[in-house]
Design an enzyme around this catalytic site. Structure first.
Site, short mmCIF file in Angstrom:
data_model
loop_
_atom_site.label_atom_id
_atom_site.label_comp_id
_atom_site.label_asym_id
_atom_site.label_seq_id
_atom_site.Cartn_x
_atom_site.Cartn_y
_atom_site.Cartn_z
N ASP A 38 -2.33 7.00 9.73
CA ASP A 38 -2.10 6.50 11.29
C ASP A 38 -1.08 7.36 11.83
O ASP A 38 -0.41 7.95 10.85
CB ASP A 38 -0.97 5.14 10.63
CG ASP A 38 -0.61 4.75 11.80
OD1 ASP A 38 0.72 4.11 12.36
OD2 ASP A 38 -1.67 3.92 12.57
N ASP A 66 6.21 9.27 9.74
CA ASP A 66 5.66 8.32 9.10
C ASP A 66 4.82 8.40 7.63
O ASP A 66 4.59 7.32 7.43
CB ASP A 66 5.37 7.26 9.43
CG ASP A 66 5.74 5.52 9.04
OD1 ASP A 66 5.51 4.93 10.06
OD2 ASP A 66 7.07 5.32 8.00
N ARG A 108 1.48 4.22 2.26
CA ARG A 108 1.12 3.38 3.14
C ARG A 108 0.09 3.50 4.27
O ARG A 108 -0.90 2.95 4.18
CB ARG A 108 1.87 2.11 3.33
CG ARG A 108 2.63 2.90 4.85
CD ARG A 108 4.41 2.03 5.00
NE ARG A 108 4.94 2.12 6.03
CZ ARG A 108 5.76 3.24 5.70
NH1 ARG A 108 6.01 3.33 4.05
NH2 ARG A 108 6.56 4.27 6.53
N ASN A 109 0.59 5.05 4.65
CA ASN A 109 0.08 5.45 5.55
C ASN A 109 -1.71 6.29 5.39
O ASN A 109 -2.00 6.73 6.29
CB ASN A 109 0.77 5.72 6.58
CG ASN A 109 1.93 5.35 7.42
OD1 ASN A 109 1.00 3.69 7.59
ND2 ASN A 109 2.51 5.28 8.00
C1 LIG Z 1 -8.09 3.38 10.34
C2 LIG Z 1 -8.32 2.91 9.38
C3 LIG Z 1 -9.32 3.14 8.62
N1 LIG Z 1 -9.70 2.89 7.94
C4 LIG Z 1 -8.77 1.65 6.85
N2 LIG Z 1 -9.43 0.79 6.36
C5 LIG Z 1 -8.57 -0.02 5.20
C6 LIG Z 1 -9.70 -0.56 4.48
C7 LIG Z 1 -9.03 -1.89 3.93
F1 LIG Z 1 -9.60 -2.15 2.88
C8 LIG Z 1 -7.69 -1.93 3.88
C9 LIG Z 1 -7.35 -3.59 2.92
C10 LIG Z 1 -7.37 -3.29 1.44
C11 LIG Z 1 -6.64 -3.99 0.69
N3 LIG Z 1 -7.11 -5.66 1.36
C12 LIG Z 1 -6.46 -7.28 1.59
C13 LIG Z 1 -6.99 -6.01 2.67
C14 LIG Z 1 -7.74 -4.54 3.72
C15 LIG Z 1 -6.98 -1.50 4.78
F2 LIG Z 1 -6.16 -1.71 5.29
C16 LIG Z 1 -7.70 -0.51 5.64
N4 LIG Z 1 -7.94 0.85 8.27
C17 LIG Z 1 -7.88 2.23 8.96
N5 LIG Z 1 -6.10 1.77 9.44
C18 LIG Z 1 -5.37 0.93 8.97
C19 LIG Z 1 -5.65 -0.77 8.13
C20 LIG Z 1 -4.88 -1.23 8.03
C21 LIG Z 1 -3.77 -1.17 8.05
F3 LIG Z 1 -2.52 -2.00 7.58
C22 LIG Z 1 -3.03 0.54 8.35
N6 LIG Z 1 -1.79 0.63 8.65
C23 LIG Z 1 -0.47 0.55 7.86
C24 LIG Z 1 0.85 1.39 8.20
C25 LIG Z 1 0.90 1.51 9.24
S1 LIG Z 1 -0.86 0.69 9.72
O1 LIG Z 1 -0.84 -0.92 10.35
O2 LIG Z 1 -1.23 1.33 10.89
C26 LIG Z 1 -3.52 1.00 8.87
#
Ligand SMILES: Cc1cnc(Nc2cc(F)c(C3CCN(C)CC3)c(F)c2)nc1Nc1ccc(F)c(N2CCCS2(=O)=O)c1
Length: 307
Positions: free
Chosen positions: A170, A152, A156-157
């Site tokens: 991810d 994947d 986005r990942n």
């Molecule tokens: C492991 C990890 C570590 N740090 C972060 N930081 C992070 C920091 C952020 F500000 C945001 C957003 C930025 C934008 N505003 C509007 C909302 C928060 C953000 F999305 C992520 N995210 C992680 N994982 C994660 C989070 C969210 C996910 F949708 C998915 N995925 C992606 C598709 C498979 S999944 O659903 O797993 C993994």
């Protein structure tokens, strides 16, 4: 003391840094939600004074036996990986026994690469895009060496640590290759958008490091279109397919790929970069470059003319 689950404060439990106790895991906000489950921002605050570490906590939506087994495999894969360009495993949190299983990872404050590219396009030079491509490529080279297929790879990942550091973020669809085969056939057709899929994955649900290379080519396309929505792989392929009946999208897409139709060169994309993308989209898996072969090519493009 055997690390069991008798009293909450058995020494072993409070000693194991990879075991997060639910009562100290303070919910802050929802980071993302998908068909897999959800990822939340939490602070692990055992001292109760808000000095604890921010962590990203992934948990399942459904908790069917299959979902839990797949999640345990995802956790085992991430736990086994240790690389600068792969998001770091921190541990697990059990609540309500195995049903409440949660994966705890480092939190990257800059979010996912797709959003980051859209937001920062004006100040991101080609050289920086190639740095991100090189880092993802090195992470994928390491993954292949662990006989892990990601399945994947998409912007986005990918998570953004800083302006000069991205990580594969991810592993929800990742699979470990068996010892005797260099490909993996999945039973359920993939949930992820088909426009990142190699032809053999579309046709026969076959996944390998070579199908990861195909997806990496689409990720390169996303990088050089700055993940623009109007130019997204989905939009471009749907434009090429015309308004076919939605039922046959996969067959129509396969026909198009068999006819050697590919995503167009992004505006302003250097010819050598488009040639690299195109090499990842060779119809035959064996004709695609490995990540070990791609990394030095990207380095050469970075040192070369690409600004
Ligand atoms: C492991 C990890 C570590 N740090 C972060 N930081 C992070 C920091 C952020 F500000 C945001 C957003 C930025 C934008 N505003 C509007 C909302 C928060 C953000 F999305 C992520 N995210 C992680 N994982 C994660 C989070 C969210 C996910 F949708 C998915 N995925 C992606 C598709 C498979 S999944 O659903 O797993 C993994």
């Amino acid at each position: 003391l055997r690390d069991g689950f008798w009293g909450h404060d058995s020494l072993a439990m409070s000693q194991d840094p990879e075991l997060f106790q639910e009562r100290h895991l303070k919910y802050i906000s929802l980071l993302g939600k998908g068909n897999f489950g959800s990822v939340e921002l939490c602070r692990y605050d055992p001292l109760g004074d808000s000095t604890g570490e921010l962590v990203a906590v992934k948990k399942l939506q459904q908790d069917s036996a299959k979902e839990i087994r797949d999640f345990e495999r995802e956790i085992q894969i991430l736990h086994s990986l240790q690389h600068d360009f792969i998001v770091q495993y921190r541990g697990v949190c059990y609540s309500r026994g195995m049903r409440g299983l949660r994966l705890v990872m480092e939190f990257l404050p800059n979010g996912c690469l797709r959003d980051y590219l859209q937001k920062n396009q004006p100040r991101l030079e080609h050289c920086t895009l190639l740095l991100y491509a090189w880092q993802i490529c090195k992470g994928m080279e390491y993954l292949g060496a662990q006989r892990c297929v990601h399945r994947d790879l998409a912007s986005r990942n990918i998570l953004v640590e800083s302006d000069s550091h991205v990580k594969i973020g991810d592993f929800g669809l990742a699979k470990l290759l068996p010892q005797d085969k260099d490909y993996y056939v999945v039973r359920e057709p993939g949930q992820s958008p088909v426009f990142w899929y190699a032809p053999e994955s579309l046709a026969d649900n076959i996944f390998s490091c070579a199908s990861d290379t195909w997806s990496f080519g689409v990720l390169l396309y996303e990088l050089f279109t700055y993940s623009s929505k109007s130019k997204s792989p989905s939009e471009e392929f749907l434009r090429m397919m015309g308004t076919g009946k939605p039922a046959q999208i996969i067959c129509h897409l396969l026909e198009l790929l068999k006819d050697n139709r590919r995503l167009p060169a992004p505006a302003g994309c250097p010819a050598e970069v488009y040639a690299l993308m195109m090499s990842c989209w060779a119809f035959a898996p064996s004709a695609r470059p490995t990540f070990g072969q791609l990394a030095p090519k990207i380095e050469a493009l970075r040192d070369g003319r690409s600004k």
